[in-house]
Design a protein around this motif. Structure first.
Motif, PDB file in Angstrom:
ATOM      1  N   MET A 185       4.263  -8.951  -9.553  1.00  0.00           N
ATOM      2  CA  MET A 185       4.242  -7.648  -8.880  1.00  0.00           C
ATOM      3  C   MET A 185       4.889  -7.765  -7.508  1.00  0.00           C
ATOM      4  O   MET A 185       4.740  -8.773  -6.830  1.00  0.00           O
ATOM      5  CB  MET A 185       2.800  -7.142  -8.742  1.00  0.00           C
ATOM      6  N   ARG A 186       5.591  -6.720  -7.111  1.00  0.00           N
ATOM      7  CA  ARG A 186       6.226  -6.667  -5.801  1.00  0.00           C
ATOM      8  C   ARG A 186       5.642  -5.504  -4.999  1.00  0.00           C
ATOM      9  O   ARG A 186       5.390  -4.423  -5.540  1.00  0.00           O
ATOM     10  CB  ARG A 186       7.742  -6.477  -5.934  1.00  0.00           C
ATOM     11  N   THR A 187       5.428  -5.745  -3.705  1.00  0.00           N
ATOM     12  CA  THR A 187       4.997  -4.692  -2.790  1.00  0.00           C
ATOM     13  C   THR A 187       6.191  -4.242  -1.971  1.00  0.00           C
ATOM     14  O   THR A 187       6.813  -5.047  -1.268  1.00  0.00           O
ATOM     15  CB  THR A 187       3.882  -5.195  -1.860  1.00  0.00           C
ATOM     16  N   VAL A 188       6.517  -2.953  -2.077  1.00  0.00           N
ATOM     17  CA  VAL A 188       7.662  -2.372  -1.375  1.00  0.00           C
ATOM     18  C   VAL A 188       7.139  -1.328  -0.404  1.00  0.00           C
ATOM     19  O   VAL A 188       6.426  -0.390  -0.799  1.00  0.00           O
ATOM     20  CB  VAL A 188       8.656  -1.726  -2.358  1.00  0.00           C
ATOM     21  N   ILE A 189       7.468  -1.480   0.873  1.00  0.00           N
ATOM     22  CA  ILE A 189       7.157  -0.463   1.886  1.00  0.00           C
ATOM     23  C   ILE A 189       8.348   0.487   1.966  1.00  0.00           C
ATOM     24  O   ILE A 189       9.493   0.058   2.123  1.00  0.00           O
ATOM     25  CB  ILE A 189       6.922  -1.096   3.269  1.00  0.00           C
ATOM     26  N   HIS A 190       8.061   1.778   1.859  1.00  0.00           N
ATOM     27  CA  HIS A 190       9.114   2.799   1.895  1.00  0.00           C
ATOM     28  C   HIS A 190       8.914   3.677   3.120  1.00  0.00           C
ATOM     29  O   HIS A 190       7.993   4.491   3.181  1.00  0.00           O
ATOM     30  CB  HIS A 190       9.052   3.635   0.601  1.00  0.00           C
ATOM     31  N   LEU A 191       9.794   3.486   4.121  1.00  0.00           N
ATOM     32  CA  LEU A 191       9.810   4.285   5.341  1.00  0.00           C
ATOM     33  C   LEU A 191      11.022   5.211   5.303  1.00  0.00           C
ATOM     34  O   LEU A 191      12.054   4.883   4.710  1.00  0.00           O
ATOM     35  CB  LEU A 191       9.925   3.395   6.576  1.00  0.00           C
ATOM     36  N   SER A 192      10.913   6.346   5.988  1.00  0.00           N
ATOM     37  CA  SER A 192      12.067   7.244   6.047  1.00  0.00           C
ATOM     38  C   SER A 192      12.000   8.106   7.289  1.00  0.00           C
ATOM     39  O   SER A 192      10.944   8.245   7.915  1.00  0.00           O
ATOM     40  CB  SER A 192      12.119   8.136   4.798  1.00  0.00           C
ATOM     41  N   ASP A 193      13.150   8.662   7.655  1.00  0.00           N
ATOM     42  CA  ASP A 193      13.246   9.690   8.692  1.00  0.00           C
ATOM     43  C   ASP A 193      12.540   9.277   9.980  1.00  0.00           C
ATOM     44  O   ASP A 193      11.629   9.938  10.462  1.00  0.00           O
ATOM     45  CB  ASP A 193      12.702  11.008   8.151  1.00  0.00           C
ATOM     46  N   GLN A 220       4.775  -0.514 -14.825  1.00  0.00           N
ATOM     47  CA  GLN A 220       3.756   0.189 -14.048  1.00  0.00           C
ATOM     48  C   GLN A 220       4.119   0.195 -12.568  1.00  0.00           C
ATOM     49  O   GLN A 220       4.510  -0.840 -12.013  1.00  0.00           O
ATOM     50  CB  GLN A 220       2.379  -0.438 -14.236  1.00  0.00           C
ATOM     51  N   ILE A 221       3.996   1.355 -11.937  1.00  0.00           N
ATOM     52  CA  ILE A 221       4.261   1.503 -10.505  1.00  0.00           C
ATOM     53  C   ILE A 221       3.147   2.334  -9.893  1.00  0.00           C
ATOM     54  O   ILE A 221       2.862   3.442 -10.353  1.00  0.00           O
ATOM     55  CB  ILE A 221       5.624   2.177 -10.240  1.00  0.00           C
ATOM     56  N   ALA A 222       2.495   1.801  -8.874  1.00  0.00           N
ATOM     57  CA  ALA A 222       1.492   2.541  -8.110  1.00  0.00           C
ATOM     58  C   ALA A 222       2.118   2.976  -6.792  1.00  0.00           C
ATOM     59  O   ALA A 222       2.776   2.180  -6.111  1.00  0.00           O
ATOM     60  CB  ALA A 222       0.262   1.677  -7.862  1.00  0.00           C
ATOM     61  N   VAL A 223       1.918   4.252  -6.441  1.00  0.00           N
ATOM     62  CA  VAL A 223       2.475   4.821  -5.218  1.00  0.00           C
ATOM     63  C   VAL A 223       1.312   5.239  -4.321  1.00  0.00           C
ATOM     64  O   VAL A 223       0.515   6.113  -4.685  1.00  0.00           O
ATOM     65  CB  VAL A 223       3.367   6.046  -5.520  1.00  0.00           C
ATOM     66  N   HIS A 224       1.202   4.598  -3.160  1.00  0.00           N
ATOM     67  CA  HIS A 224       0.146   4.903  -2.202  1.00  0.00           C
ATOM     68  C   HIS A 224       0.787   5.517  -0.958  1.00  0.00           C
ATOM     69  O   HIS A 224       1.728   4.938  -0.392  1.00  0.00           O
ATOM     70  CB  HIS A 224      -0.623   3.645  -1.804  1.00  0.00           C
ATOM     71  N   ARG A 225       0.291   6.675  -0.540  1.00  0.00           N
ATOM     72  CA  ARG A 225       0.776   7.295   0.691  1.00  0.00           C
ATOM     73  C   ARG A 225      -0.240   7.060   1.798  1.00  0.00           C
ATOM     74  O   ARG A 225      -1.414   7.394   1.650  1.00  0.00           O
ATOM     75  CB  ARG A 225       1.016   8.795   0.509  1.00  0.00           C
ATOM     76  N   ASN A 227       5.122   5.203   2.468  1.00  0.00           N
ATOM     77  CA  ASN A 227       4.682   4.854   1.121  1.00  0.00           C
ATOM     78  C   ASN A 227       4.555   3.345   0.960  1.00  0.00           C
ATOM     79  O   ASN A 227       5.371   2.584   1.486  1.00  0.00           O
ATOM     80  CB  ASN A 227       5.669   5.363   0.072  1.00  0.00           C
ATOM     81  N   VAL A 228       3.548   2.944   0.215  1.00  0.00           N
ATOM     82  CA  VAL A 228       3.398   1.561  -0.224  1.00  0.00           C
ATOM     83  C   VAL A 228       3.462   1.582  -1.754  1.00  0.00           C
ATOM     84  O   VAL A 228       2.639   2.236  -2.399  1.00  0.00           O
ATOM     85  CB  VAL A 228       2.067   0.944   0.235  1.00  0.00           C
ATOM     86  N   LEU A 229       4.449   0.898  -2.312  1.00  0.00           N
ATOM     87  CA  LEU A 229       4.620   0.881  -3.760  1.00  0.00           C
ATOM     88  C   LEU A 229       4.310  -0.511  -4.294  1.00  0.00           C
ATOM     89  O   LEU A 229       4.826  -1.508  -3.782  1.00  0.00           O
ATOM     90  CB  LEU A 229       6.049   1.274  -4.140  1.00  0.00           C
ATOM     91  N   GLN A 230       3.458  -0.555  -5.292  1.00  0.00           N
ATOM     92  CA  GLN A 230       3.168  -1.792  -6.005  1.00  0.00           C
ATOM     93  C   GLN A 230       3.902  -1.713  -7.343  1.00  0.00           C
ATOM     94  O   GLN A 230       3.545  -0.906  -8.214  1.00  0.00           O
ATOM     95  CB  GLN A 230       1.661  -1.969  -6.185  1.00  0.00           C
TER      96      GLN A 230
END
Length: 293
Positions: free
Chosen positions: A1-9, A236-241, A228-231
């Motif tokens: 599993m990979r943890t991806v932090i998604h930042l924007s704007d 399977q992908i979990a999206v946490h805001r 967003n924090v995506l696992q």
């Protein structure tokens, strides 16, 4: 599993200074495998703003994948806008406008959607679409395949003052051919996570489309600052805001969604463990196949 932090704007030049240090600290605490920034690092593409953005990126964990947004193109300097629209972005942030990150579980392709001839809208062109298709097709189907743009391929629910990224329909058809799983974007300053099947009628295929709100800007549109924090793992992908809590001076979990893949389609998992029979709603939609292009 990979943890991806998604930042924007980020919009340096119009940021809330109380947010910056706590955000950096919390991103480090999450120990991400990758930090993605989907555009609009600055408010007006000024050198001082790019330097602030550069210092912010340097303080975050690596590796990182960053793409520009429309605010990273000069607005009032017409000559620079037409002749060298991303010169300062290239100098301070990165030369590569279609960056790629890959490890043994995920491959991530960034696409620059910012354009000189529009004020806020963006688009992809045929060359970018084909390059992304080849890059994703070159890896095995065991990899999670991710596209990052600033302008969105879908829009959150509610009234909209933005358009989809231009040439969205042919891009989605190409993404279906190479099996793109996850599309990350920003621009609208509102969070959402939906299946692409609600807007694009591509038999046997859908991707998960995730929007990030604005992480640090004071230019909110009815939603608190968030990221967003995506696992991410196979099928399977979990999206946490995580939303900003001013009283606590920290970000806290605001919402979570889990999506699972069946064949080449992504479905949201309901609270009882069942799968949604229909794609998650994503606000007012045109008939299938009529997205901006």
């Amino acid at each position: 599993m990979r943890t991806v932090i998604h930042l924007s704007d980020l919009h340096f030049g119009r940021t809330d200074p109380d947010i910056i240090a706590p955000l950096i600290a919390q991103v480090h605490e999450l120990k991400p495998d990758l930090v993605v920034v989907s555009g609009d690092l600055t408010q007006r593409a000024r050198s001082a703003q790019f330097k602030e953005a550069r210092a912010f990126l340097d303080a975050l964990p690596h590796p990182q994948l960053v793409v520009p947004g429309n605010h990273d193109v000069p607005l009032f300097n017409v000559a620079a806008r037409m002749l060298q629209p991303l010169r300062k972005y290239r100098r301070h942030i990165g030369e590569d406008l279609q960056p790629v990150y890959m490890d043994d579980e995920v491959v991530v392709v960034g696409i620059n959607t910012a354009r000189s001839l529009t004020i806020k809208d963006g688009r992809v062109n045929d060359r970018q679409i084909e390059m992304a298709r080849r890059q994703l097709a070159a890896v095995g189907d065991n990899m999670i395949k991710i596209i990052v743009t600033h302008h969105p391929f879908d829009l959150p629910p509610g009234p909209q003052h933005h358009d989809l990224v231009g040439k969205a329909v042919p891009a989605m058809r190409a993404f279906a051919l190479c099996g793109a799983d996850l599309l990350l974007a920003g621009h609208v300053h509102t969070s959402s996570a939906v299946s692409s099947a609600g807007r694009y009628d591509i038999p046997g295929y859908s991707a998960l489309v995730v929007q990030a709100g604005t992480a640090t800007s004071t230019r909110g549109r009815g939603e608190t600052n968030s990221f967003n924090v995506l696992q991410v793992e196979a099928h399977q992908i979990a999206v946490h805001r995580l939303g900003w809590q001013p009283e606590e001076k920290s970000f806290a979990l605001a919402a979570s969604q889990t999506f699972v893949q069946r064949g080449s389609e992504w479905f949201e998992m309901e609270a009882d463990g069942s799968l949604s029979a229909e794609p998650a709603a994503s606000g007012s939609r045109p008939p299938a196949g009529t997205a901006a292009g």
